[in-house]
Design a protein around this motif. Structure first.
Motif, PDB file in Angstrom:
ATOM      1  N   VAL A  30       0.839  -1.208   0.000  1.00 29.98           N
ATOM      2  CA  VAL A  30       0.000   0.000   0.000  1.00 29.98           C
ATOM      3  C   VAL A  30       0.872   1.256   0.000  1.00 29.98           C
ATOM      4  O   VAL A  30       0.619   2.194  -0.772  1.00 29.98           O
ATOM      5  N   ASP A  31       1.894   1.304   0.829  1.00 29.13           N
ATOM      6  CA  ASP A  31       2.757   2.486   0.894  1.00 29.13           C
ATOM      7  C   ASP A  31       3.483   2.733  -0.416  1.00 29.13           C
ATOM      8  O   ASP A  31       3.580   3.868  -0.884  1.00 29.13           O
ATOM      9  N   THR A  32       3.995   1.678  -1.035  1.00 34.99           N
ATOM     10  CA  THR A  32       4.687   1.827  -2.315  1.00 34.99           C
ATOM     11  C   THR A  32       3.743   2.322  -3.395  1.00 34.99           C
ATOM     12  O   THR A  32       4.090   3.192  -4.192  1.00 34.99           O
ATOM     13  N   LEU A  36       4.124   5.862  -5.451  1.00 36.57           N
ATOM     14  CA  LEU A  36       4.420   5.873  -6.879  1.00 36.57           C
ATOM     15  C   LEU A  36       3.287   6.383  -7.755  1.00 36.57           C
ATOM     16  O   LEU A  36       3.527   6.788  -8.888  1.00 36.57           O
ATOM     17  N   VAL A  37       2.063   6.347  -7.267  1.00 35.55           N
ATOM     18  CA  VAL A  37       0.906   6.728  -8.096  1.00 35.55           C
ATOM     19  C   VAL A  37       0.218   7.937  -7.470  1.00 35.55           C
ATOM     20  O   VAL A  37      -0.566   7.789  -6.528  1.00 35.55           O
ATOM     21  N   PRO A  38       0.501   9.123  -7.977  1.00 34.45           N
ATOM     22  CA  PRO A  38      -0.229  10.291  -7.460  1.00 34.45           C
ATOM     23  C   PRO A  38      -1.658  10.304  -8.013  1.00 34.45           C
ATOM     24  O   PRO A  38      -1.943   9.738  -9.059  1.00 34.45           O
ATOM     25  N   GLY A  39      -2.550  10.896  -7.290  1.00 28.06           N
ATOM     26  CA  GLY A  39      -3.921  11.016  -7.772  1.00 28.06           C
ATOM     27  C   GLY A  39      -4.849   9.917  -7.298  1.00 28.06           C
ATOM     28  O   GLY A  39      -5.968   9.827  -7.778  1.00 28.06           O
ATOM     29  N   VAL A  40      -4.390   9.049  -6.392  1.00 27.21           N
ATOM     30  CA  VAL A  40      -5.283   8.032  -5.832  1.00 27.21           C
ATOM     31  C   VAL A  40      -5.386   8.250  -4.329  1.00 27.21           C
ATOM     32  O   VAL A  40      -4.506   8.835  -3.710  1.00 27.21           O
ATOM     33  N   ASP A  60      -5.319   6.240 -13.321  1.00 23.97           N
ATOM     34  CA  ASP A  60      -4.539   6.194 -12.085  1.00 23.97           C
ATOM     35  C   ASP A  60      -4.775   4.884 -11.335  1.00 23.97           C
ATOM     36  O   ASP A  60      -3.840   4.292 -10.792  1.00 23.97           O
ATOM     37  N   ALA A  61      -6.018   4.420 -11.304  1.00 22.32           N
ATOM     38  CA  ALA A  61      -6.326   3.172 -10.617  1.00 22.32           C
ATOM     39  C   ALA A  61      -5.712   1.974 -11.345  1.00 22.32           C
ATOM     40  O   ALA A  61      -5.245   1.032 -10.701  1.00 22.32           O
ATOM     41  N   LEU A  62      -5.681   2.019 -12.662  1.00 18.62           N
ATOM     42  CA  LEU A  62      -5.057   0.937 -13.418  1.00 18.62           C
ATOM     43  C   LEU A  62      -3.551   0.912 -13.181  1.00 18.62           C
ATOM     44  O   LEU A  62      -2.956  -0.153 -13.029  1.00 18.62           O
ATOM     45  N   ARG A  63      -2.939   2.070 -13.111  1.00 16.32           N
ATOM     46  CA  ARG A  63      -1.517   2.148 -12.788  1.00 16.32           C
ATOM     47  C   ARG A  63      -1.263   1.641 -11.369  1.00 16.32           C
ATOM     48  O   ARG A  63      -0.294   0.935 -11.111  1.00 16.32           O
ATOM     49  N   ALA A  64      -2.162   1.969 -10.444  1.00 22.42           N
ATOM     50  CA  ALA A  64      -2.041   1.478  -9.071  1.00 22.42           C
ATOM     51  C   ALA A  64      -2.184  -0.041  -9.032  1.00 22.42           C
ATOM     52  O   ALA A  64      -1.453  -0.715  -8.299  1.00 22.42           O
ATOM     53  N   TYR A  65      -3.095  -0.587  -9.806  1.00 22.70           N
ATOM     54  CA  TYR A  65      -3.290  -2.036  -9.860  1.00 22.70           C
ATOM     55  C   TYR A  65      -2.029  -2.741 -10.343  1.00 22.70           C
ATOM     56  O   TYR A  65      -1.590  -3.741  -9.764  1.00 22.70           O
ATOM     57  N   LYS A  66      -1.417  -2.211 -11.386  1.00 22.32           N
ATOM     58  CA  LYS A  66      -0.186  -2.800 -11.906  1.00 22.32           C
ATOM     59  C   LYS A  66       0.942  -2.701 -10.885  1.00 22.32           C
ATOM     60  O   LYS A  66       1.731  -3.631 -10.723  1.00 22.32           O
ATOM     61  N   VAL A  68       0.535  -2.570  -7.592  1.00 18.54           N
ATOM     62  CA  VAL A  68       0.213  -3.507  -6.510  1.00 18.54           C
ATOM     63  C   VAL A  68       0.615  -4.920  -6.896  1.00 18.54           C
ATOM     64  O   VAL A  68       1.223  -5.653  -6.106  1.00 18.54           O
ATOM     65  N   LEU A  69       0.294  -5.345  -8.114  1.00 18.63           N
ATOM     66  CA  LEU A  69       0.655  -6.684  -8.551  1.00 18.63           C
ATOM     67  C   LEU A  69       2.165  -6.876  -8.573  1.00 18.63           C
ATOM     68  O   LEU A  69       2.675  -7.911  -8.132  1.00 18.63           O
ATOM     69  N   ARG A  70       2.876  -5.904  -9.082  1.00 16.39           N
ATOM     70  CA  ARG A  70       4.335  -5.986  -9.150  1.00 16.39           C
ATOM     71  C   ARG A  70       4.946  -6.065  -7.759  1.00 16.39           C
ATOM     72  O   ARG A  70       5.841  -6.866  -7.488  1.00 16.39           O
ATOM     73  N   GLU A  71       4.440  -5.246  -6.845  1.00 14.89           N
ATOM     74  CA  GLU A  71       4.994  -5.199  -5.497  1.00 14.89           C
ATOM     75  C   GLU A  71       4.597  -6.437  -4.685  1.00 14.89           C
ATOM     76  O   GLU A  71       5.365  -6.892  -3.839  1.00 14.89           O
TER      77      GLU A  71
END
Length: 74
Positions: A30-32, A36-40, A60-66, A68-71
């Protein structure tokens, strides 16, 4: 750890669910993502079963999803 992406049209959300045994991993993911994703924005609930909702515009949410999966796979 369970990760879901939900699309509501103009706004989307990512739901991260985990137990207390994955507390450190959950916090790191969550912190990462928030760093890394501003606007969420995020909202956290639960004690033993932790749920974090990360929502924002669709891109922004799609970028956050990617992120989250990577992390989470790290």
């Amino acid at each position: 750890m369970k990760i879901e992406f939900k699309d509501f049209g103009a706004v989307s959300s990512v739901l991260i669910t985990s137990t207390i045994f994955e507390f450190r991993k959950h916090n790191r993911v969550v912190d990462t993502t928030l760093f890394l994703v501003p606007g969420v924005v995020s909202e956290r609930r639960g004690a033993f079963f932790m749920k974090t909702f990360i929502s924002g515009k669709n891109r922004d949410a799609l970028r956050a999803y990617k992120t989250v999966l990577r992390e989470a796979n790290r």
